[in-house]
Structures are given as structure tokens and as C-alpha cells.
Design a protein around this motif. Structure first.
Motif, PDB file in Angstrom:
ATOM      1  N   GLN A 108       0.844  -1.192   0.000  1.00  0.00           N
ATOM      2  CA  GLN A 108       0.000   0.000   0.000  1.00  0.00           C
ATOM      3  C   GLN A 108       0.879   1.240   0.000  1.00  0.00           C
ATOM      4  O   GLN A 108       1.755   1.388   0.840  1.00  0.00           O
ATOM      5  N   VAL A 109       0.611   2.139  -0.951  1.00  0.00           N
ATOM      6  CA  VAL A 109       1.387   3.370  -1.037  1.00  0.00           C
ATOM      7  C   VAL A 109       1.138   4.228   0.196  1.00  0.00           C
ATOM      8  O   VAL A 109       0.000   4.381   0.648  1.00  0.00           O
ATOM      9  N   LYS A 110       2.195   4.781   0.704  1.00  0.00           N
ATOM     10  CA  LYS A 110       2.082   5.631   1.879  1.00  0.00           C
ATOM     11  C   LYS A 110       3.007   6.825   1.743  1.00  0.00           C
ATOM     12  O   LYS A 110       4.179   6.681   1.377  1.00  0.00           O
TER      13      LYS A 110
ATOM     14  N   VAL B 200       4.237  10.063   4.142  1.00  0.00           N
ATOM     15  CA  VAL B 200       4.200  10.560   5.511  1.00  0.00           C
ATOM     16  C   VAL B 200       5.015  11.837   5.606  1.00  0.00           C
ATOM     17  O   VAL B 200       6.236  11.827   5.423  1.00  0.00           O
TER      18      VAL B 200
ATOM     19  N   CYS C 299       8.873  14.390   3.323  1.00  0.00           N
ATOM     20  CA  CYS C 299       7.818  13.449   2.967  1.00  0.00           C
ATOM     21  C   CYS C 299       8.475  12.138   2.565  1.00  0.00           C
ATOM     22  O   CYS C 299       9.179  12.082   1.551  1.00  0.00           O
TER      23      CYS C 299
ATOM     24  N   ALA D  88       8.147   8.452   1.226  1.00  0.00           N
ATOM     25  CA  ALA D  88       7.241   7.654   0.411  1.00  0.00           C
ATOM     26  C   ALA D  88       7.612   6.178   0.496  1.00  0.00           C
ATOM     27  O   ALA D  88       8.796   5.834   0.563  1.00  0.00           O
ATOM     28  N   SER D  89       6.605   5.344   0.453  1.00  0.00           N
ATOM     29  CA  SER D  89       6.854   3.903   0.475  1.00  0.00           C
ATOM     30  C   SER D  89       5.882   3.198  -0.460  1.00  0.00           C
ATOM     31  O   SER D  89       4.806   3.704  -0.756  1.00  0.00           O
ATOM     32  N   GLU D  90       6.314   2.048  -0.914  1.00  0.00           N
ATOM     33  CA  GLU D  90       5.510   1.181  -1.791  1.00  0.00           C
ATOM     34  C   GLU D  90       5.172   1.846  -3.122  1.00  0.00           C
ATOM     35  O   GLU D  90       4.060   1.683  -3.649  1.00  0.00           O
TER      36      GLU D  90
ATOM     37  N   TYR E  83      -1.553   9.980  -5.266  1.00  0.00           N
ATOM     38  CA  TYR E  83      -1.263   9.598  -3.885  1.00  0.00           C
ATOM     39  C   TYR E  83      -1.026  10.841  -3.035  1.00  0.00           C
ATOM     40  O   TYR E  83      -0.368  11.789  -3.470  1.00  0.00           O
TER      41      TYR E  83
ATOM     42  N   GLY F 126      -0.344  12.415   1.157  1.00  0.00           N
ATOM     43  CA  GLY F 126      -0.070  12.241   2.580  1.00  0.00           C
ATOM     44  C   GLY F 126      -1.199  12.810   3.417  1.00  0.00           C
ATOM     45  O   GLY F 126      -2.159  13.382   2.887  1.00  0.00           O
ATOM     46  N   GLN F 127      -1.057  12.672   4.722  1.00  0.00           N
ATOM     47  CA  GLN F 127      -2.112  13.118   5.627  1.00  0.00           C
ATOM     48  C   GLN F 127      -1.991  14.599   5.978  1.00  0.00           C
ATOM     49  O   GLN F 127      -2.918  15.185   6.534  1.00  0.00           O
TER      50      GLN F 127
END
Length: 124
Positions: A1-3, A5, A22, A24-26, A113, A115-116
Motif C-alpha cells: 500500500q502506497v504511503k 508521511v 515526505c 514515500a513507500s511502496e 497519492y 499524505g495526511q
């Protein structure tokens, strides 16, 4: 799952120079354009800056000459260096991936995509 943060926000004084990050993963970070958006209270979200996969960067007129976007592909991280802050820079700052990046408006609808968000409050 792309994340995505974000980190680095908070309460800052105008003379400070915070740097947002920021992570990023996946996702295939090095192939994607990355961007920062922001949303101030009572206002629509607006594009701040973007950096293309090849390192070319573009800025909103409101931050040009004060903010710098950069990326570290080895760390899957995009940064936003913020200098000469103004109270009107107060906003929630969002990291986004996978959209368009070039001269002209930065369109949030093009980004896949998100972030929060991280709050930046500029106050003396």
C-alpha cells in the motif's frame, strides 16, 4: 500500500527556516513527479511546488524565491525548505505523488497519492 508521511511542521516564527519532509513507500519513487500542496483555513488547497523525476522544479508565484523543493531518491524522500516565512504561509501542507509537473498551474486532481498533511503555523 502506497504511503506518504509528512513531517517537520509545527509552530514557527517568521525568521525560522523549517524543512518539511515526505517519506514515500511502496511506489517507484524515482519515476514519479512529487509535489507539495497546502490548504489554509477557509481556503481551497493550492499547489506550492513540484519536482519532476529528472529534478526539474517549479513553484507557485507566492513562494518563488523563498521555498525550495528537492528530492533524495535513495531515501524515497521529498523535501520543502521554507525560508522568509510569512503569516500567510500558515496552512496544512500535503505531499503528493504521481501527478503532472511542469510550467503552469499545479493541479491537485492530477495527483494519485497523498499524505495526511502537516500543519505549519507561522506566528511571531
Amino acid at each position: 500500500q502506497v504511503k506518504l508521511v509528512e513531517s517537520g511542521g509545527g509552530l514557527v516564527q517568521p525568521e525560522e527556516s523549517p524543512r518539511l519532509s515526505c517519506l514515500a513507500s511502496e511506489l517507484t519513487f524515482e519515476d514519479l513527479h512529487m509535489a507539495w500542496f497546502r490548504q489554509a483555513p477557509g481556503k481551497e488547497r493550492e499547489g506550492v511546488a513540484c519536482i519532476a523525476w529528472n529534478g526539474n522544479s517549479y513553484y507557485a508565484d507566492s513562494v518563488k524565491g523563498r521555498f525550495t523543493i528537492s528530492r533524495d531518491n535513495a531515501k524515497n524522500t521529498v523535501y520543502l525548505q521554507m525560508n522568509s516565512l510569512k503569516p500567510e504561509d500558515t496552512a496544512v501542507y500535503f505531499c503528493a505523488a504521481g501527478g503532472g509537473c511542469g510550467p503552469g498551474p499545479l493541479w491537485e486532481w492530477s495527483y494519485t497519492y497523498w499524505g495526511q498533511g502537516t500543519q505549519v503555523t507561522v506566528s511571531s
